[in-house]
Design a protein around this motif. Sequence first.
Motif, mmCIF file in Angstrom:
data_model
loop_
_atom_site.group_PDB
_atom_site.id
_atom_site.type_symbol
_atom_site.label_atom_id
_atom_site.label_comp_id
_atom_site.label_asym_id
_atom_site.label_seq_id
_atom_site.Cartn_x
_atom_site.Cartn_y
_atom_site.Cartn_z
ATOM 1 N N HIS A 142 0.845 -1.203 0.000
ATOM 2 C CA HIS A 142 0.000 0.000 0.000
ATOM 3 C C HIS A 142 0.878 1.250 0.000
ATOM 4 N N TYR A 195 0.974 4.080 -2.734
ATOM 5 C CA TYR A 195 0.257 5.312 -2.394
ATOM 6 C C TYR A 195 1.040 6.304 -1.542
ATOM 7 N N PHE A 202 1.328 10.948 1.421
ATOM 8 C CA PHE A 202 0.589 10.285 0.360
ATOM 9 C C PHE A 202 0.962 10.912 -0.988
ATOM 10 N N TYR A 257 -2.942 8.277 -4.560
ATOM 11 C CA TYR A 257 -3.832 8.062 -3.416
ATOM 12 C C TYR A 257 -4.821 9.214 -3.269
ATOM 13 N N LYS A 261 -7.629 8.345 -5.521
ATOM 14 C CA LYS A 261 -8.405 7.263 -4.903
ATOM 15 C C LYS A 261 -9.280 7.820 -3.783
#
Length: 591
Positions: free
Chosen positions: A256, A260, A268, A272, A275
Amino acid sequence: MYHVNLTIGLIGIPEDVILDWKLVPTEPRYTYAFYMVKDLDEIQLAGQPLVILNQTMIDEYPLPVIREKIGSVGKLVLWDNDYASLSEADMRLLDACWPATKNSALNRITFERFVRRLREEKDAWLEHIWLQKTINMLPDMIWFKDRQGLYLEVNDAFCARVNKTKETVRGQDHYTIWGISREEYESSDYVCVDTDAEVIKAGKTCIFDEEVMGADGLRKLKTYKTPIFEEDGQIIGTIGIARDVTEAGEYERTLHDLAYRDYLTSLFNRAYLLKKMDEYGSGPVLMIVFDLDYFKELNDHYGHQSGDAALMVVGELMQQEFPDGFNIRYGGDEFLTVFFGASDKNVILPRVERFMHRLKNYFSSDKDLGCLTVSAGMHCQTITDGAIDLLFSACDKALYAAKLHGRNRVVQYEDIDQVMSKPAIIQFESREATEKMLQREIGVLGHLRVARTGVAEAVSAMLVFAADLPEIETKYGKALVHQVIAGVVNIINASIRDSDKLGRWSEETFLVVLPATDVNAAVRVAERIRHHIKDLDILPDGQPLSVNCSIAAIRPNEDYKAFSQRLEDALTKARQAGKNLLHVEDVSSPK
């Protein structure tokens, strides 16, 4: 999977009885070989031995001798109706006692049931081997418990996790196996025993997230538990399978983060943000776009290590100042802080200013980073379906206004017109003042550098000529000329450092002095100025503006008048070659 050759040795058995047994169909994966035994040495040990003995022959063929010969693998059957003379010790040597009868049906049934039991025992043995091999080759912990929660069987992975052997696990409860008292369990967040009760109550397979304390610390488990039913439907125990997901969770988090998070700042990244916006959907969003001032010059002068250090500082202070915001490194030296939902700009704005002030103080305390400041653009609007293009564009325009008008400031989108309407700043408004500045830079400043470093640092200068002013005045009037000049000056200010100097050389020409800057770095500044001026949307007909630039490096001990002449000659060459061209003095052709 297996095949058994049952070698059946017959001692004193009548021929008609043997014939009855031979009529019995063979069991699957079995073959039968009947033979008569006339001496103990004739007992065959190949395959699986089965000896059927007429009781009348016991004296000649003692049971202990036969048992010792065929071993525990072999089977020993006594064929007779009277067992009164047998001792308990003899009876224990036997696997079965068959009735001595002339009833063919009974003979066949007796033989058939016995060999079926042999086959079922063999099948059970094979299934046990299958089960053990299967559970022991799996990395997951597997266990079998009775209704009271005592362990009946576990696999190798379970033993490795609890650091115990199977022999010490069997018959023990959860508390003993995991080395935790009932009181400690009840006061903790562990749920293993509780979930056993849930499975029994539900009467079906259940999945749980559990934690256990092992020899290597707390482990996170994904546990599958199912009840075992008796033939009458009563639950007699449970089966459990637990997958250790501690590392898997860490691996998933690592993936992850790789997808991201920005590796340098731990903020981040843009992916991300997109998203997150999709998940948010619609509603108010407040966004602040930050951009470091003079970051390229820092990289050019001190290298990318200093640039990376600056970016990490920004990331650290952002997370400290905006822990309730969504902090992103958008790319390069551009950062975003996003607040989802209703946010009061009057509350956020002082925090933004405090963050920028903290950054400036930190940078100014570092000899390499001292040139850096940060500019920001800020806006809040309601988005639909996660679309942030308009919001980001608004923040970017506000950031551009902050860059044009002084840097190291934050501009809100709704204040852009007010900020842009302020007059352009020229440090040295007249030719006379500009020449004095140039003379001072060439002389005094150069000597100071030699005194400080022992080596005269590079000093470059450029002339920026607004090429279209006469045509613009003829076509649109003097007022638009003033607007164009203001736009050009703002772009120059946005492209140079605080330590650089800007002065007017003529009505349409401006001089920029770039201390501690070699020709190559000066060319990059000029290219940036030309690029932004070309994009300046001022003329009513939409035509782009163009400028000519000349660059020269100041030579050691050079008279400022000689230098000025070289710089003007270079500008003349650029203008003669065409519009929007740059000429570097001592380079043969404009570009």
